[in-house]
Write a protein that holds these residues in place. Structure first.
Motif, PDB file in Angstrom:
ATOM      1  N   PRO A   1      44.766  46.090  39.043  1.00 48.19           N
ATOM      2  CA  PRO A   1      43.975  45.132  39.825  1.00 48.19           C
ATOM      3  C   PRO A   1      42.506  45.538  39.927  1.00 48.19           C
ATOM      4  CG  PRO A   1      44.979  46.739  41.285  1.00 48.19           C
ATOM      5  CD  PRO A   1      45.297  47.181  39.884  1.00 48.19           C
ATOM      6  N   LEU A   2      41.993  46.307  38.967  1.00 50.66           N
ATOM      7  CA  LEU A   2      40.608  46.792  39.063  1.00 50.66           C
ATOM      8  C   LEU A   2      39.611  45.674  38.734  1.00 50.66           C
ATOM      9  CD1 LEU A   2      41.375  50.234  37.442  1.00 50.66           C
ATOM     10  CD2 LEU A   2      40.762  49.859  39.830  1.00 50.66           C
ATOM     11  N   SER A   3      38.336  45.968  38.995  1.00 54.59           N
ATOM     12  CA  SER A   3      37.342  44.883  39.043  1.00 54.59           C
ATOM     13  C   SER A   3      37.108  44.185  37.705  1.00 54.59           C
ATOM     14  CB  SER A   3      36.020  45.428  39.582  1.00 54.59           C
ATOM     15  OG  SER A   3      35.571  46.506  38.779  1.00 54.59           O
ATOM     16  N   GLY A   4      37.346  44.860  36.579  1.00 52.52           N
ATOM     17  CA  GLY A   4      37.074  44.215  35.292  1.00 52.52           C
ATOM     18  C   GLY A   4      38.042  43.098  34.952  1.00 52.52           C
ATOM     19  N   PHE A   5      39.190  43.115  35.583  1.00 53.96           N
ATOM     20  CA  PHE A   5      40.260  42.169  35.220  1.00 53.96           C
ATOM     21  C   PHE A   5      39.919  40.732  35.618  1.00 53.96           C
ATOM     22  CE2 PHE A   5      44.199  39.996  36.614  1.00 53.96           C
ATOM     23  CZ  PHE A   5      44.790  39.845  35.366  1.00 53.96           C
ATOM     24  N   VAL A   6      39.480  40.554  36.859  1.00 59.46           N
ATOM     25  CA  VAL A   6      39.299  39.194  37.403  1.00 59.46           C
ATOM     26  C   VAL A   6      38.242  38.426  36.612  1.00 59.46           C
ATOM     27  CG1 VAL A   6      38.802  37.855  39.480  1.00 59.46           C
ATOM     28  CG2 VAL A   6      39.890  40.082  39.693  1.00 59.46           C
ATOM     29  N   GLY A   7      37.081  39.077  36.404  1.00 60.51           N
ATOM     30  CA  GLY A   7      35.986  38.399  35.699  1.00 60.51           C
ATOM     31  C   GLY A   7      36.379  38.001  34.296  1.00 60.51           C
ATOM     32  N   LYS A   8      37.016  38.939  33.590  1.00 60.09           N
ATOM     33  CA  LYS A   8      37.399  38.666  32.200  1.00 60.09           C
ATOM     34  C   LYS A   8      38.450  37.566  32.135  1.00 60.09           C
ATOM     35  CE  LYS A   8      36.653  42.151  29.152  1.00 60.09           C
ATOM     36  NZ  LYS A   8      36.874  43.412  28.468  1.00 60.09           N
ATOM     37  N   LEU A   9      39.392  37.583  33.075  1.00 57.49           N
ATOM     38  CA  LEU A   9      40.439  36.553  33.117  1.00 57.49           C
ATOM     39  C   LEU A   9      39.816  35.159  33.290  1.00 57.49           C
ATOM     40  CD1 LEU A   9      43.540  35.893  33.349  1.00 57.49           C
ATOM     41  CD2 LEU A   9      43.232  36.014  35.819  1.00 57.49           C
ATOM     42  N   LEU A  10      38.853  35.049  34.210  1.00 58.40           N
ATOM     43  CA  LEU A  10      38.206  33.751  34.465  1.00 58.40           C
ATOM     44  C   LEU A  10      37.416  33.288  33.240  1.00 58.40           C
ATOM     45  CD1 LEU A  10      37.000  34.351  38.137  1.00 58.40           C
ATOM     46  CD2 LEU A  10      38.675  32.658  37.420  1.00 58.40           C
ATOM     47  N   ILE A  11      36.716  34.229  32.577  1.00 60.64           N
ATOM     48  CA  ILE A  11      35.939  33.857  31.378  1.00 60.64           C
ATOM     49  C   ILE A  11      36.883  33.358  30.281  1.00 60.64           C
ATOM     50  CG2 ILE A  11      34.536  34.792  29.480  1.00 60.64           C
ATOM     51  CD1 ILE A  11      33.160  36.604  31.563  1.00 60.64           C
ATOM     52  N   VAL A  12      37.987  34.084  30.073  1.00 56.27           N
ATOM     53  CA  VAL A  12      38.947  33.698  29.018  1.00 56.27           C
ATOM     54  C   VAL A  12      39.599  32.361  29.349  1.00 56.27           C
ATOM     55  CG1 VAL A  12      41.164  34.317  27.958  1.00 56.27           C
ATOM     56  CG2 VAL A  12      39.380  36.044  28.212  1.00 56.27           C
ATOM     57  N   ARG A  13      39.981  32.185  30.614  1.00 58.28           N
ATOM     58  CA  ARG A  13      40.603  30.907  31.005  1.00 58.28           C
ATOM     59  C   ARG A  13      39.637  29.745  30.820  1.00 58.28           C
ATOM     60  NH1 ARG A  13      43.592  31.643  36.688  1.00 58.28           N
ATOM     61  NH2 ARG A  13      42.340  29.787  37.069  1.00 58.28           N
ATOM     62  N   GLY A  14      38.379  29.976  31.211  1.00 58.58           N
ATOM     63  CA  GLY A  14      37.349  28.939  31.018  1.00 58.58           C
ATOM     64  C   GLY A  14      37.175  28.607  29.544  1.00 58.58           C
TER      65      GLY A  14
ATOM     66  N   HIS B   1      30.650  43.613  38.350  1.00 52.56           N
ATOM     67  CA  HIS B   1      31.595  44.683  37.992  1.00 52.56           C
ATOM     68  C   HIS B   1      30.983  45.607  36.943  1.00 52.56           C
ATOM     69  CE1 HIS B   1      34.572  46.387  35.234  1.00 52.56           C
ATOM     70  NE2 HIS B   1      34.095  45.572  34.320  1.00 52.56           N
ATOM     71  N   ASP B   2      30.393  44.997  35.913  1.00 51.73           N
ATOM     72  CA  ASP B   2      29.910  45.803  34.789  1.00 51.73           C
ATOM     73  C   ASP B   2      28.722  46.676  35.188  1.00 51.73           C
ATOM     74  OD1 ASP B   2      30.421  46.177  31.853  1.00 51.73           O
ATOM     75  OD2 ASP B   2      28.271  45.795  31.823  1.00 51.73           O
ATOM     76  N   MET B   3      27.851  46.141  36.032  1.00 48.70           N
ATOM     77  CA  MET B   3      26.706  46.936  36.508  1.00 48.70           C
ATOM     78  C   MET B   3      27.193  48.202  37.212  1.00 48.70           C
ATOM     79  SD  MET B   3      24.344  43.804  37.943  1.00 48.70           S
ATOM     80  CE  MET B   3      22.929  44.702  38.574  1.00 48.70           C
ATOM     81  N   ILE B   4      28.162  48.014  38.122  1.00 46.84           N
ATOM     82  CA  ILE B   4      28.645  49.159  38.920  1.00 46.84           C
ATOM     83  C   ILE B   4      29.386  50.165  38.042  1.00 46.84           C
ATOM     84  CG2 ILE B   4      30.197  49.833  40.813  1.00 46.84           C
ATOM     85  CD1 ILE B   4      29.643  47.058  42.067  1.00 46.84           C
ATOM     86  N   VAL B   5      30.306  49.666  37.197  1.00 46.91           N
ATOM     87  CA  VAL B   5      31.152  50.572  36.416  1.00 46.91           C
ATOM     88  C   VAL B   5      30.351  51.291  35.328  1.00 46.91           C
ATOM     89  CG1 VAL B   5      33.132  50.693  34.849  1.00 46.91           C
ATOM     90  CG2 VAL B   5      33.274  49.344  36.923  1.00 46.91           C
ATOM     91  N   LYS B   6      29.417  50.573  34.679  1.00 49.77           N
ATOM     92  CA  LYS B   6      28.602  51.234  33.645  1.00 49.77           C
ATOM     93  C   LYS B   6      27.794  52.376  34.260  1.00 49.77           C
ATOM     94  CE  LYS B   6      29.106  49.101  29.617  1.00 49.77           C
ATOM     95  NZ  LYS B   6      29.926  47.998  29.949  1.00 49.77           N
ATOM     96  N   ALA B   7      27.169  52.103  35.409  1.00 48.85           N
ATOM     97  CA  ALA B   7      26.383  53.163  36.067  1.00 48.85           C
ATOM     98  C   ALA B   7      27.290  54.352  36.395  1.00 48.85           C
ATOM     99  CB  ALA B   7      25.722  52.622  37.329  1.00 48.85           C
ATOM    100  N   ALA B   8      28.488  54.050  36.928  1.00 44.17           N
ATOM    101  CA  ALA B   8      29.431  55.122  37.290  1.00 44.17           C
ATOM    102  C   ALA B   8      29.824  55.951  36.064  1.00 44.17           C
ATOM    103  CB  ALA B   8      30.681  54.520  37.930  1.00 44.17           C
TER     104      ALA B   8
ATOM    105  N   PHE C   1      39.634  52.616  33.268  1.00 49.92           N
ATOM    106  CA  PHE C   1      40.565  51.484  33.406  1.00 49.92           C
ATOM    107  C   PHE C   1      39.849  50.239  33.942  1.00 49.92           C
ATOM    108  CE2 PHE C   1      44.658  54.241  33.814  1.00 49.92           C
ATOM    109  CZ  PHE C   1      44.737  54.301  32.422  1.00 49.92           C
ATOM    110  N   ALA C   2      38.919  50.457  34.876  1.00 52.60           N
ATOM    111  CA  ALA C   2      38.162  49.321  35.433  1.00 52.60           C
ATOM    112  C   ALA C   2      37.333  48.667  34.337  1.00 52.60           C
ATOM    113  CB  ALA C   2      37.264  49.798  36.570  1.00 52.60           C
ATOM    114  N   LEU C   3      36.695  49.498  33.503  1.00 52.66           N
ATOM    115  CA  LEU C   3      35.854  48.956  32.429  1.00 52.66           C
ATOM    116  C   LEU C   3      36.691  48.132  31.454  1.00 52.66           C
ATOM    117  CD1 LEU C   3      32.914  49.073  31.277  1.00 52.66           C
ATOM    118  CD2 LEU C   3      33.739  50.814  29.717  1.00 52.66           C
ATOM    119  N   ALA C   4      37.893  48.608  31.155  1.00 55.79           N
ATOM    120  CA  ALA C   4      38.749  47.904  30.193  1.00 55.79           C
ATOM    121  C   ALA C   4      39.398  46.661  30.802  1.00 55.79           C
ATOM    122  CB  ALA C   4      39.814  48.853  29.677  1.00 55.79           C
TER     123      ALA C   4
END
Length: 496
Positions: free
Chosen positions: A388-401, A335-342, A381-384
């Motif tokens: 349902p944008l791409s940054g949400f899922v990854g961050k949620l899993l990291i925080v839950r872990g 997610h971060d690779m794509i959004v940062k480049a964008a 919004f995706a970066l933050a």
């Protein structure tokens, strides 16, 4: 099986052959552009086919020169590596398209396109190699290309910052060779899968913890972890926007990938020390990035400090070292690779229209360029990590872990960093797009639509990646399996 073997090499071979070919065509810019685009599309297509092959048939390996592992050089493509190669190829294609109207003919004549292809060889090679010394070699290919890209054009700031950038990377490369030599002296192998096996047999020697910390310093310098991030804000600020987009989305992620791969495959024996150290550094990295992202009014600086925040979030995910946090880390990396480049490409369009990096001198872009404005807002919004944008899922899993493992402070800081990220990118939106309109000299002559399209392509990819999280879930899960259970990776490489 033959076709599978060739498939693995293609994402390295296509850009390599292209780069060699383009060196002989410096005068003809149109030919260079055409060949670059065709090559980038070819690399992307090959990496997508490779990803699907790995997904269906498991990890693919090639023993270069037919020397069996662990004696020869092995290229390994598991799901994680194939995902990262595909993402890198997509970003490079977008940056090449963006460069046509922005990099300038003087730089194009100075071997800009072949150097971009060499950079892709280094990045894709680092993601694909199964040999720790070859990881160093591909790092060097990537860095050699980045040295040229950071200095190409020869402006005063580029020359000043390139000295610092080259010095830091030469030192880190020397440390890398020392770390590899120390590891080899202890385990007697350079093949990553074989190293993992031998470390398991040796047990937890204190020297291995020393080597683990040394590797963390090396990869931390490349990935810009606290306190080794000092070179990044200045060095990334110097080159033009397309180069900055490549650097910001790819180079630090190669450092993060290297930490992820080495800490899940080699250095999982003394987690109480190594992973805790990584976790503490990750938290400080996030805080430092947040301070920088809030402090500046320069659009480039704001997004550059957001790179540092993301590196902190990812390394925190690695330090937790559970299946869930690894899954979040993989998801968030892509997610971060794509959004940062964008975002870099989109702020590049803003800078091109307004002729300034300073937010206080911008304003009212929404009125004339609504497409650019809304595209930027979605990317912000995706970066933050807004669902349902791409940054949400990854961050949620990291925080839950993190919460599951009792890392409450780190998890809280990852959550709070989302607010800082949101504030920093909305500051760009409110000041750049919303404020009272201004007149900018020469804005009518700017090719806004052709500059907007590559960034929009990446934003679209990010939206699909976020909304299609369920489709991606089994692929990300497969990528995580080899990290959580190193035996999967080892068996595929050593074929026991």
């Amino acid at each position: 099986m033959k076709q599978m073997i060739n498939l693995l090499v293609l994402p390295l071979l296509i850009p390599l052959v292209t780069a060699a070919l383009l060196i002989f065509l410096p005068k003809s810019i149109r030919v260079q552009r055409a060949v670059s685009v065709v090559s980038a599309i070819g690399t992307l297509a090959a990496s997508i086919v490779l990803l699907l092959t790995v997904k269906d048939n498991g990890i693919q390996t090639v023993n270069v020169g037919s020397w069996d592992a662990p004696f020869g050089i092995t290229l390994v493509s598991d799901t994680l590596s194939a995902l990262l190669v595909t993402t890198s190829s997509l970003i490079t294609l977008s940056v090449i398209l963006y460069s046509f109207r922005s990099i300038g003919e003087a730089r194009e004549r100075f071997y800009y396109y072949p150097i971009v292809q060499f950079l892709l060889v280094g990045v894709n090679g680092a993601f694909t190699t199964g040999d720790i010394f070859n990881l160093f070699v591909f790092f060097e290919v990537m860095l050699m290309a980045s040295y040229v890209l950071i200095v190409i054009g020869g402006t005063k700031i580029q020359l000043r910052e390139s000295i610092k950038y080259i010095l830091v990377n030469v030192i880190s490369s020397a440390l890398f060779v020392i770390a590899v030599a120390m590891l080899y002296s202890v385990v007697g192998s350079l093949n990553m899968a074989d190293i993992s096996q031998r470390i398991a047999q040796i047990g937890s020697l204190p020297i291995l913890t020393v080597i683990a910390v040394l590797f963390l310093i090396v990869f931390g310098l490349k990935g810009a972890i606290f306190p080794l991030y000092f070179w990044l804000p200045g060095s990334y600020y110097a080159p033009p926007v397309p180069v900055l987009a490549l650097f910001g989305s790819l180079l630090t992620k190669v450092g993060v990938y290297s930490i992820l791969r080495s800490y899940s495959l080699f250095f999982y024996h003394d987690q109480a020390f190594t992973h805790e150290l990584l976790g503490i550094l990750a938290i400080i990295t996030i805080i430092v990035g947040c301070i920088g992202a809030i402090a500046y009014w320069d659009v480039k600086k704001i997004i550059i400090y957001n790179i540092i925040i993301a590196v902190g979030v990812l390394t925190f995910g690695i330090s937790v070292a559970t299946e869930e946090s690894y899954m979040g880390t993989v998801f968030y990396t892509i997610h971060d690779m794509i959004v940062k480049a964008a975002l870099f490409l989109l702020i590049g369009v803003m800078i091109k229209i307004t002729g300034t990096n300073d937010l206080r001198k911008m304003g009212g872009l929404m009125k004339k360029y609504p497409l650019l404005g809304w595209t930027f807002l979605v990317a912000a919004f995706a970066l933050a990590g807004i669902p349902p944008l791409s940054g949400f899922v990854g961050k949620l899993l990291i925080v839950r872990g993190g919460l599951a493992e009792g890392a409450y402070v780190g998890s809280l800081i990852v959550l709070l960093s989302s607010l800082v990220v949101l504030y920093s990118v909305i500051k760009i939106f409110m000041n750049g797009f919303w404020k009272a309109p201004k007149d900018y000299p020469g804005e009518e002559n700017q090719p806004v639509l052709s500059l907007w399209a590559p960034g929009a392509l990446l934003v679209l990819a990010s939206i699909l990646y976020g909304v299609g999280a369920e489709v991606m879930y089994p692929i990300i899960s497969q990528a995580t399996d080899a990290l959580v259970h190193p035996a999967i990776y080892i068996d595929a490489v050593l074929k026991e």
